[in-house]
Structures are given as C-alpha cells and as structure tokens.
Scaffold this motif. Sequence first.
Motif, mmCIF file in Angstrom:
data_model
loop_
_atom_site.group_PDB
_atom_site.id
_atom_site.type_symbol
_atom_site.label_atom_id
_atom_site.label_comp_id
_atom_site.label_asym_id
_atom_site.label_seq_id
_atom_site.Cartn_x
_atom_site.Cartn_y
_atom_site.Cartn_z
ATOM 1 N N PRO A 1 0.984 -1.321 -0.063
ATOM 2 C CA PRO A 1 0.090 -0.101 0.034
ATOM 3 C C PRO A 1 0.866 1.237 -0.118
ATOM 4 C CG PRO A 1 -0.889 -1.559 1.382
ATOM 5 C CD PRO A 1 0.296 -2.250 1.060
ATOM 6 N N LEU A 2 1.875 1.478 0.675
ATOM 7 C CA LEU A 2 2.746 2.474 0.781
ATOM 8 C C LEU A 2 3.555 2.737 -0.660
ATOM 9 C CD1 LEU A 2 4.486 2.332 4.235
ATOM 10 C CD2 LEU A 2 3.065 3.889 3.497
ATOM 11 N N ILE A 3 3.815 1.558 -1.233
ATOM 12 C CA ILE A 3 4.429 1.823 -2.749
ATOM 13 C C ILE A 3 3.517 2.177 -3.401
ATOM 14 C CG2 ILE A 3 5.088 0.466 -4.671
ATOM 15 C CD1 ILE A 3 7.243 0.728 -2.622
ATOM 16 N N ALA A 4 1.847 2.302 -3.523
ATOM 17 C CA ALA A 4 0.828 2.566 -4.116
ATOM 18 C C ALA A 4 0.530 4.013 -3.635
ATOM 19 C CB ALA A 4 -0.180 1.872 -3.802
ATOM 20 N N GLY A 5 0.995 4.376 -2.693
ATOM 21 C CA GLY A 5 0.878 5.784 -1.994
ATOM 22 C C GLY A 5 0.056 6.141 -0.922
ATOM 23 N N GLU A 6 -0.638 4.913 -0.460
ATOM 24 C CA GLU A 6 -1.546 5.221 0.726
ATOM 25 C C GLU A 6 -1.565 4.033 1.465
ATOM 26 O OE1 GLU A 6 -5.604 7.332 1.085
ATOM 27 O OE2 GLU A 6 -6.000 5.190 0.638
ATOM 28 N N LEU A 7 -1.653 4.232 2.768
ATOM 29 C CA LEU A 7 -1.826 3.003 3.630
ATOM 30 C C LEU A 7 -2.987 3.250 4.636
ATOM 31 C CD1 LEU A 7 -0.850 0.422 5.277
ATOM 32 C CD2 LEU A 7 0.370 1.978 6.944
ATOM 33 N N ALA A 8 -4.075 2.181 4.453
ATOM 34 C CA ALA A 8 -5.577 2.492 5.145
ATOM 35 C C ALA A 8 -5.594 1.162 6.045
ATOM 36 C CB ALA A 8 -6.523 2.486 3.950
ATOM 37 N N LEU A 9 -5.606 1.661 7.430
ATOM 38 C CA LEU A 9 -6.062 0.569 8.330
ATOM 39 C C LEU A 9 -6.847 1.150 9.329
ATOM 40 C CD1 LEU A 9 -2.112 -0.058 9.122
ATOM 41 C CD2 LEU A 9 -3.828 -1.644 7.890
ATOM 42 N N PRO A 10 -7.451 0.145 10.161
ATOM 43 C CA PRO A 10 -8.138 0.698 11.171
ATOM 44 C C PRO A 10 -7.649 1.103 12.516
ATOM 45 C CG PRO A 10 -8.478 -1.784 11.130
ATOM 46 C CD PRO A 10 -7.402 -1.204 10.144
ATOM 47 N N ALA A 11 -6.685 1.900 12.333
ATOM 48 C CA ALA A 11 -6.006 2.459 13.594
ATOM 49 C C ALA A 11 -5.960 3.963 13.584
ATOM 50 C CB ALA A 11 -4.454 1.876 13.527
ATOM 51 N N GLY A 12 -6.301 4.331 14.871
ATOM 52 C CA GLY A 12 -6.562 5.559 15.032
ATOM 53 C C GLY A 12 -5.239 6.521 15.860
ATOM 54 N N GLU B 1 4.029 9.412 7.823
ATOM 55 C CA GLU B 1 4.651 10.867 7.751
ATOM 56 C C GLU B 1 6.061 10.847 7.708
ATOM 57 O OE1 GLU B 1 5.604 14.849 7.217
ATOM 58 O OE2 GLU B 1 3.885 13.759 6.620
ATOM 59 N N LEU B 2 6.495 10.035 8.650
ATOM 60 C CA LEU B 2 8.269 9.695 8.857
ATOM 61 C C LEU B 2 8.863 9.173 7.785
ATOM 62 C CD1 LEU B 2 8.784 9.182 12.664
ATOM 63 C CD2 LEU B 2 9.497 11.204 11.465
ATOM 64 N N ILE B 3 8.011 8.246 7.150
ATOM 65 C CA ILE B 3 8.318 7.291 5.994
ATOM 66 C C ILE B 3 8.416 8.315 4.814
ATOM 67 C CG2 ILE B 3 7.991 5.432 4.398
ATOM 68 C CD1 ILE B 3 6.992 3.927 6.673
ATOM 69 N N SER B 4 7.147 9.154 4.690
ATOM 70 C CA SER B 4 6.981 10.009 3.463
ATOM 71 C C SER B 4 8.116 10.914 3.399
ATOM 72 C CB SER B 4 5.710 10.665 3.434
ATOM 73 O OG SER B 4 5.772 11.723 2.485
ATOM 74 N N ARG B 5 8.545 11.713 4.538
ATOM 75 C CA ARG B 5 9.539 12.672 4.691
ATOM 76 C C ARG B 5 10.868 12.080 4.079
ATOM 77 N NH1 ARG B 5 10.298 15.129 10.053
ATOM 78 N NH2 ARG B 5 8.075 14.499 10.333
ATOM 79 N N THR B 6 11.198 10.939 4.878
ATOM 80 C CA THR B 6 12.540 10.309 4.805
ATOM 81 C C THR B 6 12.762 9.833 3.176
ATOM 82 O OG1 THR B 6 12.457 9.754 7.078
ATOM 83 C CG2 THR B 6 14.325 8.741 5.597
ATOM 84 N N SER B 7 11.729 9.256 2.608
ATOM 85 C CA SER B 7 11.876 8.789 1.318
ATOM 86 C C SER B 7 11.614 9.578 0.185
ATOM 87 C CB SER B 7 10.527 7.401 1.102
ATOM 88 O OG SER B 7 9.234 8.171 1.194
ATOM 89 N N GLY B 8 11.227 10.968 0.656
ATOM 90 C CA GLY B 8 10.862 11.912 -0.436
ATOM 91 C C GLY B 8 9.622 11.535 -1.352
ATOM 92 N N ARG B 9 8.676 10.799 -0.868
ATOM 93 C CA ARG B 9 7.543 10.443 -1.640
ATOM 94 C C ARG B 9 6.091 10.989 -0.773
ATOM 95 N NH1 ARG B 9 6.065 4.998 -3.150
ATOM 96 N NH2 ARG B 9 4.672 6.105 -4.217
ATOM 97 N N PRO B 10 5.281 11.404 -1.649
ATOM 98 C CA PRO B 10 4.044 12.050 -1.052
ATOM 99 C C PRO B 10 3.181 10.751 -0.469
ATOM 100 C CG PRO B 10 3.703 12.220 -3.235
ATOM 101 C CD PRO B 10 5.362 11.658 -2.948
ATOM 102 N N LEU B 11 3.431 10.109 0.685
ATOM 103 C CA LEU B 11 2.696 9.015 1.042
ATOM 104 C C LEU B 11 1.596 9.703 2.084
ATOM 105 C CD1 LEU B 11 5.698 6.565 1.721
ATOM 106 C CD2 LEU B 11 4.194 6.939 -0.314
#
Length: 279
Positions: free
Chosen positions: A139-150, A196-206
């Motif tokens: 899902p992260l490779i596809a750009g979005e992670l969707a889970l039932p966690a808040g 957000e940390l993964i997005s920032r570090t990888s340089g991808r809009p996740l």
Amino acid sequence: MSRNTHLVLGATGKTGRRIAARLRLRGTPVRAASRSSRARFDWSDPGTWDAVLQDVVVAYVVPPPVPGPVHQFVVRAEAAGVRRLVLLSGRGADGWGDSAFGLEMLSAEEAVRGSSLEWTVLRASNFAQNFDEDAFHAPLIAGELALPAGAVPEPFIDVEDVADAAVAVLTERRRHAGRVYELSGPRALTFAEAVELISRTSGRPLTYRQITRVEYVSTLVEQGLSEREADQIAEMFVLMGSGLIAETTDDLATVLGRTPRTFEEYVVRAAAAGAWHER
C-alpha cells in the motif's frame, strides 16, 4: 553437526534469518529450518520434526499460524534432549482475554511455559519492518496506507533489536530462564505519524487513512484471505485501540544493556536501501 546445535525455526522469516546470521557470525553451530530450507521443517508435517531436533540444545520457536502443534513439538523436543526453548510471542499476551487475535501465540506460550524445559518468551510489539517487508509495504508503494488504527500509538520495535535480544537469550544460559520479556521500541507512534516519517525520509507523498474494521476485513478478503483470517488480523487493531500495548517497556535494555533503535533510525536505513521507491 555439533551436539550444541542451536535450532532456528522460521529461518527464512523476518526474525529467523537475522538470528541465524548472527549465530553463525559468533561461530555458534546453527540449524536453520523452514519449509524451504535444506533442513526442512513444516508445522503441518510432524514427520519433519525429529530430524531437525537431533543434537539440538536450544531452539528458537516461531509459532505456527494455528493453535495446537507447539504442544506436540515440545514433547518431541523433550524426548530429543533439547534443554531450552525461546519462543517469539506478542506484546501483552496475558491481557488479550477472549480476543480472537493471537490464539496460536497463546497456545504456544501454554506449551512452552508448561514444559519441563528451561524457557524464555520474547513478546514483541509490531515490527517496524512491517512497513517495508510485510503487509504495509505494497500500500505504501501505491501511495496510501489504510488501516483501522487511530490515535492510540504503537511502540514499533526494530526487528534487528528482536534478533539481538533473541541471540542474547539463546546464548546466555540460565540468565533468562523462566523470564517473559515485553519488547518495545523507545517511543510510541501513531500510524499516521509513522507514515509521515516514511514520506519525509523517502521523499514521496505518502498518506495514511483510517478506515473501519468492516472496510479493512473486506479489503483483506478481496486480497485472498478467508473471512476468519481477516477477522483475526482486524482483531489486532481492536487490541491496539484499547491501549493495552501502547506503553513502552525497558525489557530490551534489561536483555541487551542498551536502548532500542528508534523508528527514525529504521526509516533512514530502509529509505536508503530503496524500500519505498516507486516501481
């Protein structure tokens, strides 16, 4: 093979392959066993068990996906002369109550802790590596992670720390006998913060999106899981949402004498290795 052999089950998995490599580097006799290893071990085929237990002094055990088999495995281990067992389990297992999650781990703990052998249980928080080696990766490779966690955070633990702790317990006889260690990372993060940390570090809009349990179960079923399997996985997020396993612990420092690796250290390492590059 030496009569001091250290058996590592699940030797091609996230923890097993790291543990086997560390033991070999130390010069420790290792038998790495899995369904695809030269030393073949299959939880669903008891005919593969006795050969891998020969000359083993201590075994690292990753539970099978169903309750039950570890009980018979422990009987075989005792008969083969194994002296110690180190079991991987899940954080806060004593407090899971009647949850449908983790029944295989509870069954395995019952078998190991009720045996006549020396034992140690390593109960680990969710692995940081789930974001680049497991279910959260695609899902992260596809750009979005969707889970039932808040908003309830999770103290993700680096698998490298779990492997270090397992090797210490496997090789330091008696010091850890009869102990249950609750292993966590140094601080808890929400899934939104982790992404957000993964997005920032990888340089991808996740992005991270919270969905309902029903939506998550439906997604898992669409991916090929049975309704029962999907419900059990979704139940993990119910436990996480209760806050039962949100706190950090000092047990890794007790075992290793150092603090756990941070999630930021994991993210930098994984991003540098290209974990979240678009494909």
